[in-house]
Every structure is written in C-alpha cells, then in structure tokens.
Design an enzyme around this catalytic site. Structure first.
Site, PDB file in Angstrom:
ATOM      1  CB  SER A 231      -0.866  -0.029   1.224  1.00  0.00           C
ATOM      2  OG  SER A 231      -1.842   0.950   1.021  1.00  0.00           O
TER       3      SER A 231
ATOM      4  CG  ASP B 171      -6.535  -2.936  -3.772  1.00  0.00           C
ATOM      5  OD1 ASP B 171      -7.459  -2.074  -3.340  1.00  0.00           O
ATOM      6  OD2 ASP B 171      -5.437  -2.782  -3.469  1.00  0.00           O
TER       7      ASP B 171
ATOM      8  CG  HIS C 178      -5.652  -2.031   0.087  1.00  0.00           C
ATOM      9  ND1 HIS C 178      -5.048  -1.892  -1.116  1.00  0.00           N
ATOM     10  CD2 HIS C 178      -5.103  -1.381   1.095  1.00  0.00           C
ATOM     11  CE1 HIS C 178      -4.025  -0.877  -0.545  1.00  0.00           C
ATOM     12  NE2 HIS C 178      -4.318  -0.895   0.676  1.00  0.00           N
TER      13      HIS C 178
END
Length: 528
Positions: free
Chosen positions: A181, A388, A413
């Site tokens: 991320s 995601d 995610h």
C-alpha cells in the site's frame, strides 16, 4: 486501572506471539535479507511522555478513542513538513522490537476476545520463516509514523539506517524490499531522493497494492467525511469515524494519496454533488455537478470551512489544509521523477476483481445538498472500477517504472498480503526453497513439462494421470453428475526425439459444461 490493563494486554501480546511460534524450521543461510514496509495504519505507534513512560496509542483496546484523540491528533507545520501532536509533552515513536517486525506483525491488541481484525504482515512473516528466513538475520520490518509525509526527512533517515543495519547483519548482502500500500510511496520517495544509496543497499523492490496514482474514491471520501478501519460492533472497541476524520485532515500522507491530477486516467475520477437550486420564485430543484481532481479542491475547502475540534479546552479550526496540499504536490513531483537504479529489479503486484471506489457522489436528485458543510456528516455513493477495493487497478499498475513483471491477483487490499498466490510469487522472486524452473508467476500456476519434453529429454515412454474438475451445478443451478470418456495417447518418433500428445473428451450429455484439467502425475519409463 485502564492503563494497567492495557499494559498487561501489551505484554501478553508480545509473550503469546513468541509462545505460539512453532518449532523453528530450518534456516536457509543463503537467502538474501527481506525488509517489510507496511502502509497507512500498518505500524504500532507508542506515545512517550517527558518521564520516558511509554503507552501504546495505535492500535489499542481500552480507552482507544480517548487516547487516540489525546496523543495522536496533530497540526501540520509547513516550515518543517511535520505533523506535530497537539500534546506537547508527548513524542510518538514506533517500537523496534523483534528487529522491527513486531510493529507491523499483528497490530490487534484484543487477545481476550480473539479479534484478528487488524493483523498486518503476520501471515507473511510466518510463511517466510517456513521458507527459511530468520528474524534479525534475513527478515526485518520497518514501521513508521504514518501520519507524516512519505518524504518526511526523519522517516527517510530511519529507513536509511534500517537498510544499513540489514546490510551489516546479513554480511554485506543487498536487501529485497517488500512494501504494501502506501509503503510503496515511501519506498519510491526514498529511491527518488537517495538513488545512489538505494542502489548500494537494495537488490529488488516488490510493491504490493501501491497507490502509485492515488486512491481517488477512498481518499476523497476520507477527507470529506472520515473513514473507519473496522465496521459493526467492533467500532465500539476502536476509533470513532469522527476522531479518525480529524486526524486525517492534518496528515500529509493522506493528501499524498489523493488522485494524481496529471495522470491520464482512462476514466477520470470525479467528485459529484447533487446541489439544491433555488430560483427567484423560491422553487427548489436539484442539479448534479461534477468536479475533476483539481476542481474538487474548492468543494473540499468549502465543505471543511467550519470544521473544528475542542482540545484541552481550546477550540482549534481544522479546515482543508492548503499548506499540506502544496506539500503533497511537491511530493508528487518527487514520485514522478523516481527512477529504478540499473542494478535493482522492480516488481509490481496489485489486486483486481473487487469493486473499488473511484467516483464519489453526495446527495441525490430527491435529496440534494443545500450546504456543502453537510458533506461532513453525509455518506457518499460510489461509482466503482476494478481494483482491490481501495486502490484502482489502473492506479496500482501505473508505477511509471521499468518493471520486471506486473501481476494482477484477485484479492482485496488487506487480504492480498495474506494471499497464497502472492506467497508463491514472492517465494519464487525471493529465491526461497527449491527452484522450480517450470513455475510461471505471471500466471501463478506450475507448468509441468509436456510429454514431448519428457520424451525428448529422457528418450522414453510417458504416462500421465489427469484430474478433471467440473464447475457444473455452481451458481445456484442444480448439480448434475458429469460423465465422459477420456482418451490420452502418446506417440514418439525416436530418431527425431519428438512426441505427440492427444487428449480426447466426450461428454455423455448435450449441455455445455466448464471443465478444468489438472495433471496429477507424470511417469517416465526410460528405454534401455
């Protein structure tokens, strides 16, 4: 009493983490070291007062919201680029226990009720240990104060120190970085600003679910009306959406996740508002207005114009911060100028097959917005794209770098860093375990040698056993027995070392059916 219980739980957290470990698997001393870099919210944060007393403030169970507001709420200082805690007597640090892994392993302090809502790299760490990595020798973590900018000098200085430490601990081996991320933006900023150092200490960088061009829907809605890390009853034990909102407004990292306005989106992300229109005669109607990323700033400024908090008896305005926006625009320039050093390999893994917020819309035709300040207490509707669930695939794949490979994985995610497919890809790229020359990470399945390859290499006869899998009966339909005839024939021309392979399947009914083939066994008998 609350503080004492929180300390007990913190001690239990670390103790059980060590106690529950299985017997250590075989350590592979030949592996190159790995550094795990989490994203926003992915590091344990501890508050230290003037007397040196430490108290966990992210993530915690008891008095979570109160301690969050007291210790983590902050204001941005444009002269330094730092967001500074309102509590002047408190310093926020990241624990470096277990070689940095503790801070980004399992963030969840709720051991008593068995919650696992905020685990982070835990599964990946456990998996890598099974592959032969050793904590403190070939496996490390880098936690950081995620409120700060991804180019904040103190964070990047600590990152440099960590790379040097790993390099020394591993006997001069270069580091493989695995980021998740927003951690990918931090790594990219460091690479852009310290290219020579990056090349000296880094062997490869694997970015997972990185919002290279931003997370438009996620970020815009978070800045306007807040966000929650958990939902349902768990919110009672965690941070309120409103408290989180007030933190994010003063976080440079959040502004750096906004949609990149200069990126050529296939579908430009929009902020939309159904506005109430009153004509001269007092008649009310509604009108949908849409704003591109650069145009949406004025809407955010108006919406947050009256936002404020009470802290220690003082009223503090918290509008949309244009100083942070200016800072984040400079960060974007740094990110866009980043180049991968020639000796470093870059890989990109990103999530797909999830509805991901892209456009956000406040109000409706029947219930338009009469005052933009209402957006702070409104829930937006989303127009989603593939991604995601947080980062659009278009953003995550647009790294702007020469990648060795970009692989899309059907995962969300947070789940992508616990995904078994991703583990197989990482194991292959990191050179862990026995090398498999037939593994293709681009498709994430094992490519077994064809019969012709066996015949050519072994000069013998090949027998293959296949499993055939049917999806008939799924999707709500009635299950149906599948019967068919399968023939497999092999013939070889010995003098030319070639073979032909033929698979014949004859379904015994007329309906179409999706069938998958899985080779179970390949046997070779060589000629004398």
């Amino acid at each position: 009493m609350v503080v004492a219980l929180d300390r007990v739980i913190g001690a239990l957290d670390l103790w059980l983490h060590l106690l529950n470990k299985d017997q250590k698997p075989r350590v592979d001393p030949n592996l190159d070291p790995v550094l795990l870099v989490p994203g926003i919210g992915g590091s344990i944060l501890t508050a230290v007062n003037e007397k040196g007393r430490q108290e966990r403030v992210w993530v915690r169970l008891f008095a979570a919201d109160h301690e969050f507001r007291t210790k983590l709420w902050s204001l941005f200082d444009p002269s330094t680029g730092q967001t500074v805690s309102l509590d002047k007597d408190t310093k926020i640090i990241v624990p470096d226990d277990n070689f940095g892994l503790y801070a980004c392993d399992s963030l969840d302090p709720a051991l008593i009720i068995g919650q696992e809502a905020v685990c982070y790299f835990h599964d990946m760490i456990e998996e890598m240990i099974k592959w032969g990595f050793e904590e403190g020798k070939t496996l490390f973590g880098f936690g950081y104060d995620f409120r700060q900018s991804n180019r904040f000098h103190e964070t990047l200085d600590r990152f440099l120190d960590k790379l040097k430490l790993i390099y020394d601990c591993s006997g001069g081996k270069k580091v493989n970085i695995v980021s998740h991320s927003m951690g990918g933006l931090l790594v990219k900023c460091f690479m852009s600003l310290h290219s020579d150092v990056f090349e000296k200490y880094v062997k490869s960088w694997i970015a997972i679910a990185a919002p290279f061009q931003g997370a438009p829907g996620y970020t815009a809605s978070s800045l306007l009306s807040g966000m929650s890390f958990v939902n349902g009853w768990e919110q009672n034990l965690f941070i309120s959406k409103w408290s989180m909102h007030q933190l994010l407004i003063e976080c440079p990292s959040m502004y750096e996740l906004m949609a990149c306005p200069h990126f050529k989106w296939s579908d430009t992300p929009l902020l939309q508002v159904w506005k109430e229109i009153v004509d001269d005669d007092g008649n009310i109607s509604s009108k949908l207005e849409s704003y591109r990323p650069s145009e949406s700033i004025s809407i955010m400024v108006d919406a947050l114009s009256s936002n404020k908090i009470q802290y220690d008896g003082v009223e503090i305005p918290l509008p949309f911060n244009l100083d942070i926006l200016k800072w984040s625009n400079e960060t974007r320039k740094i990110l866009s100028s980043a180049k991968v050093p020639p000796s470093v390999k870059f890989f990109n893994i990103y999530g797909i097959c999830n509805d991901t917020p892209h456009n956000i819309c406040y109000g409706s035709e029947k219930s338009p917005v009469s005052d933009l300040r209402q957006l702070l207490i409104s829930e937006p509707n989303y127009v989603c794209v593939d991604g995601d669930g947080t980062v659009p695939a278009e953003s995550a794949s647009a790294d702007g770098l020469p990648a060795e490979a970009r692989i899309a994985v059907p995962a969300d995610h947070r789940g992508i860093i616990s995904d078994r497919h991703v583990f197989r890809i990482l194991k292959h790229w990191l050179g862990a375990g026995e090398p498999d020359p037939y593994y293709n990470p681009m498709n994430d399945y094992v490519i077994l040698p064809d019969a012709s390859e066996f015949v050519q290499a072994m000069g013998g006869l090949v027998k293959e056993q296949w499993e055939i899998i049917s999806d008939a009966g799924e999707g709500g339909g009635e299950a149906k027995d599948v019967s068919f005839s399968l023939g497999l024939s092999l013939s070889s021309v010995v003098d030319e070392s070639q073979a032909e392979e033929c698979v014949i399947m004859r379904p015994n009914y007329e309906d179409n059916v999706d069938l998958g083939f899985k080779r179970l066994q390949v046997a070779v008998s060589t000629r004398a």
